[in-house]
Write a protein that holds these residues in place. Sequence first.
Motif, mmCIF file in Angstrom:
data_model
loop_
_atom_site.group_PDB
_atom_site.id
_atom_site.type_symbol
_atom_site.label_atom_id
_atom_site.label_comp_id
_atom_site.label_asym_id
_atom_site.label_seq_id
_atom_site.Cartn_x
_atom_site.Cartn_y
_atom_site.Cartn_z
ATOM 1 N N TYR A 1 3.051 13.718 15.009
ATOM 2 C CA TYR A 1 1.841 13.047 15.470
ATOM 3 C C TYR A 1 1.639 11.750 14.702
ATOM 4 C CZ TYR A 1 0.546 17.297 18.006
ATOM 5 O OH TYR A 1 0.529 18.362 18.872
ATOM 6 N N MET A 2 1.918 11.783 13.405
ATOM 7 C CA MET A 2 1.804 10.584 12.584
ATOM 8 C C MET A 2 2.779 9.512 13.056
ATOM 9 S SD MET A 2 3.702 8.924 10.007
ATOM 10 C CE MET A 2 4.647 10.203 9.172
ATOM 11 N N MET A 3 4.028 9.904 13.324
ATOM 12 C CA MET A 3 5.045 8.931 13.711
ATOM 13 C C MET A 3 4.755 8.292 15.064
ATOM 14 S SD MET A 3 7.167 8.355 11.335
ATOM 15 C CE MET A 3 8.253 7.360 12.354
ATOM 16 N N PHE A 4 4.028 8.988 15.931
ATOM 17 C CA PHE A 4 3.747 8.456 17.261
ATOM 18 C C PHE A 4 2.389 7.759 17.343
ATOM 19 C CE2 PHE A 4 7.329 10.936 18.349
ATOM 20 C CZ PHE A 4 7.811 10.470 19.558
ATOM 21 N N ASN A 5 1.670 7.707 16.241
ATOM 22 C CA ASN A 5 0.342 7.078 16.207
ATOM 23 C C ASN A 5 0.446 5.745 15.481
ATOM 24 O OD1 ASN A 5 -2.310 6.343 16.035
ATOM 25 N ND2 ASN A 5 -2.976 8.141 14.862
ATOM 26 N N ALA A 6 0.460 4.646 16.238
ATOM 27 C CA ALA A 6 0.659 3.321 15.652
ATOM 28 C C ALA A 6 -0.443 2.930 14.678
ATOM 29 C CB ALA A 6 0.764 2.270 16.764
ATOM 30 N N SER A 7 -1.615 3.572 14.763
ATOM 31 C CA SER A 7 -2.718 3.232 13.855
ATOM 32 C C SER A 7 -2.751 4.122 12.618
ATOM 33 C CB SER A 7 -4.053 3.334 14.597
ATOM 34 O OG SER A 7 -4.283 4.663 15.034
ATOM 35 N N ASN A 8 -1.834 5.077 12.523
ATOM 36 C CA ASN A 8 -1.821 5.965 11.360
ATOM 37 C C ASN A 8 -1.452 5.173 10.110
ATOM 38 O OD1 ASN A 8 -0.222 7.855 9.386
ATOM 39 N ND2 ASN A 8 -1.468 9.226 10.654
ATOM 40 N N PRO A 9 -2.223 5.287 9.019
ATOM 41 C CA PRO A 9 -1.952 4.464 7.819
ATOM 42 C C PRO A 9 -0.598 4.747 7.170
ATOM 43 C CG PRO A 9 -3.691 6.093 7.399
ATOM 44 C CD PRO A 9 -3.451 6.099 8.866
ATOM 45 N N ILE A 10 -0.121 5.996 7.221
ATOM 46 C CA ILE A 10 1.187 6.313 6.630
ATOM 47 C C ILE A 10 2.292 5.651 7.424
ATOM 48 C CG2 ILE A 10 2.808 8.151 6.029
ATOM 49 C CD1 ILE A 10 0.433 9.992 5.599
ATOM 50 N N ARG A 11 2.206 5.739 8.759
ATOM 51 C CA ARG A 11 3.195 5.062 9.590
ATOM 52 C C ARG A 11 3.142 3.550 9.361
ATOM 53 N NH1 ARG A 11 5.060 4.716 15.853
ATOM 54 N NH2 ARG A 11 4.724 2.483 16.054
#
Length: 564
Positions: free
Chosen positions: A453-463
Motif C-alpha cells: 500500500y505504501m509503494m502504490f501511494n504516491a503521497s506516502n512519506p516513506i515512498r
Amino acid sequence: MTNVGVLILLLLVATTSAYRFYQDEIPNGDHVPHPCKPNYLWWGVGHENPLGGGPKNPFGRDFARYHSWTTELCRLDSDGDGMTNGEELGDPDCVWRKGTFPSTSTGLSHPGVCDPWGSELCREANRDVTCETGEFTCDGIDSPDVMNITLRFPPTRVPPEETSYMCFTFNLDMLDDNTDYHLIGSKPFIDNANVMHHITLTGCDATGVPLSEPALCNMASPGCQRTLQVWTLGMPGECVYPDAGFRFGKKAGMSMINMQFHWTNPQKRTDYVDSSGLVLFLTTKLRKNNAAYFSTGQTELVIPPGQQRVVKKSTCTADCTRKIIKAPVNLMTGWNHMHYLGYQQNVEHFRNGEKLRDLTPDEVYSYDNPKVYTYNPPVQLLAGDVLETTCVYRSTSRSTTAMFGEGTFDEMCFGIFTYYPEEAMQGGACLTWKDIDLCKFDQTGSLYGCNFYMMFNASNPIRQQLFGKVLDNCNVYGGCRAECPAAIAEVKQHPCFTGQMEGYIRDIMRNFQDSVENTKFFAALDSCECRTKPDYGPYPTAGASKQSTLASIAVILAITSVFL
C-alpha cells in the motif's frame, strides 16, 4: 506413403512424447492451425489421428526420403490445394533450415489437409480428419431438481487486437433471494469459434461494479473474485463431483455474476462479433459440501526465443499450506495451464519429504486441448503438504522473448484444481514469484517487510523519501553520478528493494501502476548498473512469519489470483 501422408506425419508425430522433437524439423511445426477447428492448433492427438492405427514407425518406408524439411518437400503441393508446402508453413522461398526462424508465422495453413475444407473436391481426401470436440456428459444434470439457465453476452464487436479480455455482469433476478443453490456443472455456448478461447464466471460481492454493456477488463475484476466456473478451448464443459457444488445466488453473498471472455484475434480482424456464453446447471437440493477453486504456480516467467527447453518451477511450501489450509482438503479435478510455448507440465504432491503422486502429468501439453484429471476418490491435501509445479516450454518458433502475462502469446504456469469443502482453505492460491512465497502477504498488505500500500501511494512519506533519495542523486538519463551509488545503497537497505523483492516490486508496479514517476525512479536506480539486468539475488527473510491473506490486497495482486 503419399506426400500428403508424409506432411501430416511430420506434424503428427510431434504430438507424442517420443517424437515431439520433430516439431523442430519443419517451419512453424508447433504453430500449424487446425484445418477445420477455428482457433485450434493442430496437435493430432487421440482420435484426431487422420491415419488411424498405422505402423509404429510414423514415417513408414518414406522416412529415409522425407524425414525432415527439404527444398523438394517444401516445393511440393502435398494436399493439391494450389499452395506449396512452404507457402502453407511460412517458408514460401524454401530457405528455412532447422534452428532458424521462419520468414512468417502468420497466415499459415495445414499442408497435408485439402482446402477448402468441406468442399466436394476435398470431401474424400479429408474424410478421416475429425472436427468434433466431444460431447458434454454429466451425471445428475437431468435430475428433476436441477434447473438450467443460459447466460450470454449481447452481440459484441470483437476488438481488432491479438488478445482481448471482455467482461459483462448479470443480475440474479431469475433466482429466489432466500434460496440456496448449488452450481453443479456448466457447458459452453460458443457463438464465434474463431475468437473464443476461454470463459471465466465469477461471483461478485457488494463492491463489484455492474456493467450495463460488455467492457474491456483485466484478468480479474475488483469485487468479483469468487471463481465459479471455467471453460477453455477443448473442454466440453465442467461437471462437479457428486459430493459438492459451488454455492450460488444472492443468499450466498453474490450481488451479481461477472462473465469474462478471452478473445484471440491474431489477424486483428474488424468484422468479428460474438455472443457466446455458458449454460449453468443449478439445484436447490444442496450437496454435502461447498466447492471452490485452488491454484498453484509461478508468476515470474521470462522465456527466451529459440530455446529447445526452458524449465520453470514453483513450490507451494509446507509453511504456505499450513497457513492456508484449515482442515483436510479434497481435490476433485486438476489441470494444467500454460500458453502456446507450453510443452510439458506436472504438479507433484509431497508429504513429509516423500512424493505421494503426480497430480497433472501432461507429458504432452496442449493449450487448445487441456486434459482434465478427475480424482475418484478425491485426493486429500493436508496442512504441511508440498506441491511442486514444473512447467516446460519450447520456444524454437519464436523470435521474441515471452513473459508472464494475460495475452495468448504471453505465458503462464498454473496448476488449477477444484476442491471441497470451500471453508477448509483460505485464499484459494499458493503462488510464487521466483522464490518469493506470495502466501506470506499479511493483512496489512506487507510481504517480507515491504508494504505494498505504501509503494502504490504516491503521497506516502516513506515512498517519497525513497524516490526522492534516488531521483535527487542519480541521473534518469545519462551516466552514473558520483553521489548516486551511495544513494542507491541506502535505498536498497529498505525491505522493498532487498534481494528478489526489488524484482517483484518492479514487476507489480509495471503491471498496475505504469506512471512517469515510476519509470524515472527505476531508470535512475539502474543508472550505475554495469549489467543489463539487475541480479535480485535470494529473497529476504524479514517478516516471513507474518500471517497472510491475498484477499487484503486483491486489486494489487489480481494478476496472481486468477487462473487463466
